[in-house]
Scaffold this motif. Sequence first.
Motif, PDB file in Angstrom:
ATOM      1  N   ALA A  30       0.845  -1.188   0.000  1.00 46.84           N
ATOM      2  CA  ALA A  30       0.000   0.000   0.000  1.00 46.84           C
ATOM      3  C   ALA A  30       0.880   1.236   0.000  1.00 46.84           C
ATOM      4  CB  ALA A  30      -0.927   0.011   1.217  1.00 46.84           C
ATOM      5  N   PHE A  31       0.709   2.079  -1.007  1.00 51.31           N
ATOM      6  CA  PHE A  31       1.382   3.371  -1.059  1.00 51.31           C
ATOM      7  C   PHE A  31       0.572   4.399  -0.292  1.00 51.31           C
ATOM      8  CE2 PHE A  31       3.433   1.550  -4.810  1.00 51.31           C
ATOM      9  CZ  PHE A  31       4.714   2.098  -4.755  1.00 51.31           C
ATOM     10  N   SER A  32       1.254   5.333   0.353  1.00 53.08           N
ATOM     11  CA  SER A  32       0.561   6.495   0.900  1.00 53.08           C
ATOM     12  C   SER A  32       0.073   7.348  -0.259  1.00 53.08           C
ATOM     13  CB  SER A  32       1.498   7.301   1.804  1.00 53.08           C
ATOM     14  OG  SER A  32       2.638   7.755   1.079  1.00 53.08           O
ATOM     15  N   PRO A  33      -0.937   8.176  -0.053  1.00 58.48           N
ATOM     16  CA  PRO A  33      -1.484   8.974  -1.162  1.00 58.48           C
ATOM     17  C   PRO A  33      -0.453   9.856  -1.854  1.00 58.48           C
ATOM     18  CG  PRO A  33      -2.999   8.990   0.685  1.00 58.48           C
ATOM     19  CD  PRO A  33      -1.749   8.315   1.169  1.00 58.48           C
ATOM     20  N   ASP A  34       0.580  10.278  -1.129  1.00 59.88           N
ATOM     21  CA  ASP A  34       1.612  11.112  -1.741  1.00 59.88           C
ATOM     22  C   ASP A  34       2.793  10.304  -2.269  1.00 59.88           C
ATOM     23  OD1 ASP A  34       2.872  10.318   0.585  1.00 59.88           O
ATOM     24  OD2 ASP A  34       3.107  12.341   1.403  1.00 59.88           O
ATOM     25  N   SER A  35       2.687   8.964  -2.230  1.00 59.66           N
ATOM     26  CA  SER A  35       3.722   8.042  -2.719  1.00 59.66           C
ATOM     27  C   SER A  35       5.017   8.116  -1.908  1.00 59.66           C
ATOM     28  CB  SER A  35       4.035   8.291  -4.208  1.00 59.66           C
ATOM     29  OG  SER A  35       2.911   8.076  -5.011  1.00 59.66           O
ATOM     30  N   ARG A  36       4.978   8.734  -0.734  1.00 57.76           N
ATOM     31  CA  ARG A  36       6.193   8.860   0.066  1.00 57.76           C
ATOM     32  C   ARG A  36       6.493   7.596   0.851  1.00 57.76           C
ATOM     33  NH1 ARG A  36       7.399  10.354   5.331  1.00 57.76           N
ATOM     34  NH2 ARG A  36       9.437  11.399   5.611  1.00 57.76           N
ATOM     35  N   LEU A  37       5.467   6.953   1.395  1.00 58.17           N
ATOM     36  CA  LEU A  37       5.638   5.748   2.185  1.00 58.17           C
ATOM     37  C   LEU A  37       5.072   4.550   1.433  1.00 58.17           C
ATOM     38  CD1 LEU A  37       4.626   6.816   5.826  1.00 58.17           C
ATOM     39  CD2 LEU A  37       6.936   6.605   4.880  1.00 58.17           C
ATOM     40  N   LEU A  38       5.681   3.401   1.681  1.00 59.24           N
ATOM     41  CA  LEU A  38       5.188   2.141   1.144  1.00 59.24           C
ATOM     42  C   LEU A  38       5.155   1.146   2.290  1.00 59.24           C
ATOM     43  CD1 LEU A  38       4.366   0.502  -1.363  1.00 59.24           C
ATOM     44  CD2 LEU A  38       6.773  -0.047  -1.693  1.00 59.24           C
ATOM     45  N   VAL A  39       4.020   0.511   2.483  1.00 54.24           N
ATOM     46  CA  VAL A  39       3.835  -0.417   3.594  1.00 54.24           C
ATOM     47  C   VAL A  39       3.475  -1.785   3.030  1.00 54.24           C
ATOM     48  CG1 VAL A  39       2.550  -0.906   5.714  1.00 54.24           C
ATOM     49  CG2 VAL A  39       3.043   1.458   5.070  1.00 54.24           C
ATOM     50  N   ALA A  40       4.066  -2.827   3.604  1.00 54.45           N
ATOM     51  CA  ALA A  40       3.821  -4.190   3.125  1.00 54.45           C
ATOM     52  C   ALA A  40       3.419  -5.099   4.271  1.00 54.45           C
ATOM     53  CB  ALA A  40       5.066  -4.747   2.445  1.00 54.45           C
ATOM     54  N   GLY A  41       2.434  -5.943   3.996  1.00 50.71           N
ATOM     55  CA  GLY A  41       2.177  -7.089   4.849  1.00 50.71           C
ATOM     56  C   GLY A  41       2.986  -8.260   4.321  1.00 50.71           C
ATOM     57  N   ASN A  42       3.077  -9.316   5.082  1.00 52.51           N
ATOM     58  CA  ASN A  42       3.839 -10.478   4.629  1.00 52.51           C
ATOM     59  C   ASN A  42       3.457 -11.690   5.460  1.00 52.51           C
ATOM     60  OD1 ASN A  42       6.124 -10.860   6.837  1.00 52.51           O
ATOM     61  ND2 ASN A  42       5.911  -8.667   6.499  1.00 52.51           N
ATOM     62  N   ASN A  43       4.047 -12.824   5.100  1.00 48.21           N
ATOM     63  CA  ASN A  43       3.725 -14.067   5.784  1.00 48.21           C
ATOM     64  C   ASN A  43       4.314 -14.148   7.184  1.00 48.21           C
ATOM     65  OD1 ASN A  43       2.337 -14.852   3.535  1.00 48.21           O
ATOM     66  ND2 ASN A  43       3.958 -16.146   2.719  1.00 48.21           N
ATOM     67  N   GLY A  44       5.155 -13.190   7.533  1.00 47.96           N
ATOM     68  CA  GLY A  44       5.633 -13.087   8.896  1.00 47.96           C
ATOM     69  C   GLY A  44       4.701 -12.183   9.697  1.00 47.96           C
ATOM     70  N   ALA A  45       5.097 -11.855  10.909  1.00 47.89           N
ATOM     71  CA  ALA A  45       4.229 -11.059  11.776  1.00 47.89           C
ATOM     72  C   ALA A  45       4.574  -9.575  11.771  1.00 47.89           C
ATOM     73  CB  ALA A  45       4.300 -11.597  13.213  1.00 47.89           C
ATOM     74  N   ASP A  46       5.704  -9.184  11.148  1.00 43.82           N
ATOM     75  CA  ASP A  46       6.117  -7.791  11.137  1.00 43.82           C
ATOM     76  C   ASP A  46       5.414  -7.021  10.025  1.00 43.82           C
ATOM     77  OD1 ASP A  46       7.805  -8.362  13.203  1.00 43.82           O
ATOM     78  OD2 ASP A  46       9.617  -8.456  11.965  1.00 43.82           O
ATOM     79  N   VAL A  47       5.243  -5.725  10.249  1.00 47.54           N
ATOM     80  CA  VAL A  47       4.797  -4.809   9.204  1.00 47.54           C
ATOM     81  C   VAL A  47       6.029  -4.060   8.714  1.00 47.54           C
ATOM     82  CG1 VAL A  47       3.327  -2.840   8.638  1.00 47.54           C
ATOM     83  CG2 VAL A  47       2.541  -4.561  10.290  1.00 47.54           C
ATOM     84  N   ILE A  48       6.250  -4.086   7.401  1.00 43.75           N
ATOM     85  CA  ILE A  48       7.440  -3.476   6.828  1.00 43.75           C
ATOM     86  C   ILE A  48       7.070  -2.139   6.217  1.00 43.75           C
ATOM     87  CG2 ILE A  48       9.386  -3.782   5.271  1.00 43.75           C
ATOM     88  CD1 ILE A  48       9.196  -5.855   7.536  1.00 43.75           C
TER      89      ILE A  48
END
Length: 400
Positions: free
Chosen positions: A197-215
């Motif tokens: 998921a990109f932030s609306p301004d494309s500055r941040l990118l967040v990923a879920g994954n098969n582990g428990a951390d949020v990247i």
Amino acid sequence: PHTGQRLARPVAGVNGRISFSPDGATIAAAVAAKGQEKAYFPDLNVQVWDRASGQLRWEQPAPAVRIRTTTDQLAFSPGGRWLVYTAGENLFRVWDVASGHLNGEVIWDGQRILSLAASPDGRTIAWNDGNYQLHLFDLAIQAALPAPATDISVVAFSPAGQLALCDRSELSIWNIEPQPQQILKLAGTQYPCDGLAFSPDSRLLVAGNNGADVIVWDLAARKQLPPLKGHTSSVVDVTFSRDGAFFVTASNDATVRIWRARDQAPLATLTTERDPGFFGLSVALAPDNSMIAGGTSKGLIWLWEPASGKLLRQLTGHTGGVRVLAFNLDGSVLAASAEDGRIHLWDPQAGVELAILAGHTDTVKSLIFTSDGRQLLSASSDGTVRIWGIAQSARASNGM
């Protein structure tokens, strides 16, 4: 009233993917060719329909393939100008949505196509194959573009048109025009990405994954931020608020967590009763950020107040897991569908069921409200797209 009146006839004969344009005004569907509606593997045509009038705009042959698979893809570009279709083997086509003009055709001799994305201007197509290898194709020059040979699990275009590639070892960001150029390479997620998921301004990118951390990656600062701890199982969904102030993550640990975007500080942990076998299936955020809805495998919908993390109420009445959730644009109606194919309309503030829309015979895969809130679009595994009339009255009604 919420009559559930069908405002346009179903798109019958659907034998493949269904997709809505970003503004909800256009419906695209892969439909069995005339005379082949009952064939097990019919030839397909791509149809584009006007949602408001229910009129067919145009129909064109879909790519012919040797082996039709269940991994066909039908997708609009982010701006809604282009429509891309592949039958999952080695050929796909790109059309201009307004005119039905064929913008380009790509024949590719390789592994079946698993997923694809189109750049906002419709010029570049990105996809990964059955071996999770990335491929890029420039439709303007009808030529393949160089792409890194790496294990790609997720491909996504940003609102600004940059391409993000996520695998276990690294995240890379590419400019596609005027020539493909990698502009950023950062550490990956350790586990395969399960959403970007990109932030609306494309500055941040967040990923879920098969582990428990949020990247989280700060693309402006060109670095991966410290992983966000808290979830204890796979992170299955990520979404940003419309103003970009915070983002929400959902996990199979039966929690939804809210994080402040500017410093990734945890704002709240939203929990439900922990039941054996419980896991989250869907999440939706009200447009004004006043409420988060979470659908569960036990057929429940939980509503929380993001600011306080307070559990507001539980909605019951669904049969099977709640697969899809959608708020209308003012947040006054929440649409939800479970595995029985029925769509429930709720007043989320009062916790009152407004209507049950019956007609689909299989799981609903997508729900989209129109911008005026008067219509709800639904696409189902039963092969139909339905358009429902949604009024402001709270009088409950049942049926078509």
